[in-house]
Design an enzyme around this catalytic site. Structure first.
Site, PDB file in Angstrom:
ATOM      1  N   HIS A   1       0.870  -1.198   0.000  1.00  7.69           N
ATOM      2  CA  HIS A   1       0.000   0.000   0.000  1.00  7.69           C
ATOM      3  C   HIS A   1       0.896   1.234   0.000  1.00  7.69           C
ATOM      4  O   HIS A   1       1.472   1.591   1.024  1.00  7.69           O
ATOM      5  CB  HIS A   1      -0.912   0.018   1.227  1.00  7.69           C
ATOM      6  CG  HIS A   1      -1.836   1.200   1.256  1.00  7.69           C
ATOM      7  ND1 HIS A   1      -3.184   1.077   1.474  1.00  7.69           N
ATOM      8  CD2 HIS A   1      -1.607   2.516   1.097  1.00  7.69           C
ATOM      9  CE1 HIS A   1      -3.750   2.266   1.443  1.00  7.69           C
ATOM     10  NE2 HIS A   1      -2.806   3.173   1.226  1.00  7.69           N
TER      11      HIS A   1
ATOM     12  N   HIS B   1       1.573   5.382  -1.676  1.00  4.37           N
ATOM     13  CA  HIS B   1       1.208   6.573  -2.463  1.00  4.37           C
ATOM     14  C   HIS B   1       2.464   7.149  -3.100  1.00  4.37           C
ATOM     15  O   HIS B   1       3.381   7.564  -2.388  1.00  4.37           O
ATOM     16  CB  HIS B   1       0.566   7.633  -1.567  1.00  4.37           C
ATOM     17  CG  HIS B   1      -0.723   7.173  -0.959  1.00  4.37           C
ATOM     18  ND1 HIS B   1      -1.945   7.347  -1.582  1.00  4.37           N
ATOM     19  CD2 HIS B   1      -0.978   6.502   0.184  1.00  4.37           C
ATOM     20  CE1 HIS B   1      -2.895   6.820  -0.826  1.00  4.37           C
ATOM     21  NE2 HIS B   1      -2.345   6.294   0.252  1.00  4.37           N
TER      22      HIS B   1
ATOM     23  N   LYS C   1      -9.349  -0.389  -5.718  1.00  3.47           N
ATOM     24  CA  LYS C   1      -9.371   0.292  -4.418  1.00  3.47           C
ATOM     25  C   LYS C   1     -10.734   0.931  -4.158  1.00  3.47           C
ATOM     26  O   LYS C   1     -11.228   1.695  -4.980  1.00  3.47           O
ATOM     27  CB  LYS C   1      -8.287   1.378  -4.418  1.00  3.47           C
ATOM     28  CG  LYS C   1      -8.258   2.248  -3.162  1.00  3.47           C
ATOM     29  CD  LYS C   1      -7.798   1.455  -1.949  1.00  3.47           C
ATOM     30  CE  LYS C   1      -7.970   2.250  -0.665  1.00  3.47           C
ATOM     31  NZ  LYS C   1      -6.744   2.776  -0.124  1.00  3.47           N
TER      32      LYS C   1
ATOM     33  N   HIS D   1     -10.382   1.141   1.911  1.00  2.27           N
ATOM     34  CA  HIS D   1     -10.149   2.154   2.948  1.00  2.27           C
ATOM     35  C   HIS D   1     -11.329   2.007   3.901  1.00  2.27           C
ATOM     36  O   HIS D   1     -12.428   2.471   3.601  1.00  2.27           O
ATOM     37  CB  HIS D   1     -10.077   3.571   2.364  1.00  2.27           C
ATOM     38  CG  HIS D   1      -9.777   4.593   3.430  1.00  2.27           C
ATOM     39  ND1 HIS D   1      -8.558   5.214   3.554  1.00  2.27           N
ATOM     40  CD2 HIS D   1     -10.528   5.031   4.462  1.00  2.27           C
ATOM     41  CE1 HIS D   1      -8.588   6.005   4.616  1.00  2.27           C
ATOM     42  NE2 HIS D   1      -9.772   5.922   5.183  1.00  2.27           N
TER      43      HIS D   1
ATOM     44  N   HIS E   1      -4.395  -0.716   5.929  1.00  2.00           N
ATOM     45  CA  HIS E   1      -3.957   0.097   7.072  1.00  2.00           C
ATOM     46  C   HIS E   1      -4.899  -0.024   8.274  1.00  2.00           C
ATOM     47  O   HIS E   1      -5.465   0.959   8.736  1.00  2.00           O
ATOM     48  CB  HIS E   1      -3.762   1.572   6.679  1.00  2.00           C
ATOM     49  CG  HIS E   1      -4.820   2.177   5.801  1.00  2.00           C
ATOM     50  ND1 HIS E   1      -6.151   2.130   6.099  1.00  2.00           N
ATOM     51  CD2 HIS E   1      -4.725   2.853   4.635  1.00  2.00           C
ATOM     52  CE1 HIS E   1      -6.817   2.757   5.153  1.00  2.00           C
ATOM     53  NE2 HIS E   1      -5.985   3.200   4.260  1.00  2.00           N
TER      54      HIS E   1
ATOM     55  N   ASP F   1       1.443   2.634   3.525  1.00  2.89           N
ATOM     56  CA  ASP F   1       0.617   3.827   3.342  1.00  2.89           C
ATOM     57  C   ASP F   1       1.477   5.083   3.394  1.00  2.89           C
ATOM     58  O   ASP F   1       1.004   6.147   3.813  1.00  2.89           O
ATOM     59  CB  ASP F   1      -0.514   3.897   4.388  1.00  2.89           C
ATOM     60  CG  ASP F   1      -1.629   4.859   3.970  1.00  2.89           C
ATOM     61  OD1 ASP F   1      -1.669   5.256   2.793  1.00  2.89           O
ATOM     62  OD2 ASP F   1      -2.445   5.211   4.833  1.00  2.89           O
TER      63      ASP F   1
HETATM   64  O1  DOR Z   1      -3.234   9.377   5.766  1.00  2.00           O
HETATM   65  C1  DOR Z   1      -3.623   9.103   4.642  1.00  2.00           C
HETATM   66  N1  DOR Z   1      -3.074   9.683   3.544  1.00  2.00           N
HETATM   67  N2  DOR Z   1      -4.610   8.226   4.506  1.00  2.00           N
HETATM   68  C2  DOR Z   1      -5.172   7.988   3.322  1.00  2.00           C
HETATM   69  O2  DOR Z   1      -6.074   7.201   3.276  1.00  2.00           O
HETATM   70  C3  DOR Z   1      -4.754   8.726   2.120  1.00  2.00           C
HETATM   71  C4  DOR Z   1      -3.394   9.197   2.248  1.00  2.00           C
HETATM   72  C5  DOR Z   1      -3.022  10.207   1.189  1.00  2.00           C
HETATM   73  O3  DOR Z   1      -3.294   9.982   0.009  1.00  2.00           O
HETATM   74  O4  DOR Z   1      -2.423  11.234   1.532  1.00  2.00           O
HETATM   75 ZN    ZN Z   2      -3.334   5.133   1.634  1.00  2.00          ZN
END
Ligand code: DOR
Ligand code: ZN
Length: 346
Positions: free
Chosen positions: A14, A16, A100, A137, A175, A248
């Protein structure tokens, strides 16, 4: 005297990576230690179609520095208009490894997410047929529900009903932050897995709120009480095949974090593996680090474990991690565990 441990090259289930300048800045931080990662599709606009996922994958590979090996595992962002045929084709081609689900409004860039779960029923049924996992999520967005209860309520009101009405659907609860979620996973069959972040093994809600507000510890789902952090530690270090690493890691510039209304996300890509070695050693479970970071994830996703390896070394001296990384958009603060860590990637 130094101790070391060697595990199969880990994966992040997971992650970003964003796009553009931020992608270029954060990608090497993950690719240095990890073989693959499940790439979150919450760009603006989101990655909804197979064609968009293919183009995003190309941009990620183009941003990968020479000499680094890394495989992005692409996901599609589920909307009420998602076409089951497109999802099936993107899976059949090998491009897409998961879909997702963001409840609309749950977190960063989730406005296009799902409000009416009946509308996504045909997509979920297709996914159950072809074995394509749904990553969730897991938080309800109802303002009447306390933010610290949103994960537990999601399990009862959304997740369990979806799973009951879609037999065979494979789901990753992403998460997880509560003992409730860990218990739910354990009570179910192997079609259900869960990712756990590095930071949720380290912080509880006091870290965010006691002695002054700490925006860099604010993420979603928000960290809960200490008893939940301990339950997550027990799950992650247990070796149970249903729990695996999903950092995450979610970069936001300091400018966007340090705001009257700051963004949610902890950036842990840079120091995750040393932090995990510390946590697993503290729990007396260093032997299970390979399961959590390198083996359980690929087994759930029905992919081979990576061929390479990663060695972590524990030194007398504490490791000096960078306080932030730089990007053309501005600095991104690296997660600070708040205690000295002596582990380092060799
Ligand atoms: O803390 C987070 N940041 N939780 C999420 O679900 C998204 C993520 C983000 O994209 O910044
Ligand atoms: Zn995330």
């Amino acid at each position: 005297m130094s101790t070391s441990i060697t595990i199969p090259r880990p994966d992040d289930w997971h992650l970003h990576l964003r796009d553009g300048a931020m992608l270029a800045a954060v990608l090497p931080e993950t690719a240095r230690d990890f073989g693959r990662a499940i790439i979150m599709p919450n760009l603006v606009p989101p990655v909804v179609t197979g064609a968009q996922a293919g183009a995003y994958r190309d941009r990620i590979l183009a941003a990968l520095p020479e000499g680094m090996a890394f495989e992005p595992l692409m996901t599609l962002y589920l909307t009420e208009d998602t076409d089951p045929t497109d999802v099936a084709a993107a899976h059949a081609s090998g491009l897409v490894k998961a879909v997702k689900l963001y409840p609309a409004g749950a977190t960063t860039n989730s406005a296009s997410g799902v409000t009416n779960f009946d509308k996504v029923r045909p997509v979920l049924e297709t996914m159950a047929e072809i074995g394509l996992p749904l990553c969730t999520h897991g938080e309800v967005t109802d303002n009447h529900i306390d933010i610290f209860d949103r994960e537990a309520v999601f399990i009862d009101r959304v997740l369990d009903p979806i799973r009951r009405s879609t037999p065979g659907l494979r789901v990753v609860m992403e998460h997880i932050t509560t003992a409730n979620a860990a218990d739910y996973v354990r009570s179910q069959d192997s079609d259900l897995g869960a990712t756990i972040t590095t930071h949720h093994l380290i912080i509880n809600r006091n870290h965010i709120l006691a002695g002054g507000i700490k925006p860099h510890y604010y993420c979603l789902p928000v960290a809960k009480r200490e008893e939940h952090r301990l339950a997550l530690r027990a799950a992650a270090t247990s070796g149970d095949a249903r729990f695996f690493l999903g950092t995450d890691s979610a970069p936001h510039t300091d400018e966007n974090k340090l705001q009257a209304c700051g963004c949610a996300g902890c950036f842990t890509a840079t120091n995750t593996m040393p932090l995990l070695a510390h946590v697993f050693e503290e729990e007396g479970k260093l032997d299970n680090l390979a399961k959590f970071a390198s083996e359980n994830g690929p087994n759930f996703y029905r992919l081979p474990v990576n061929a390479g390896s990663l060695t972590l070394v524990k030194n007398e001296a504490a490791t000096a991690f960078p306080s932030h990384i730089t990007s053309e958009d501005g600095p991104v603060t690296v997660f600070d565990p708040g205690f000295p860590v002596h582990w380092k990637v060799a």
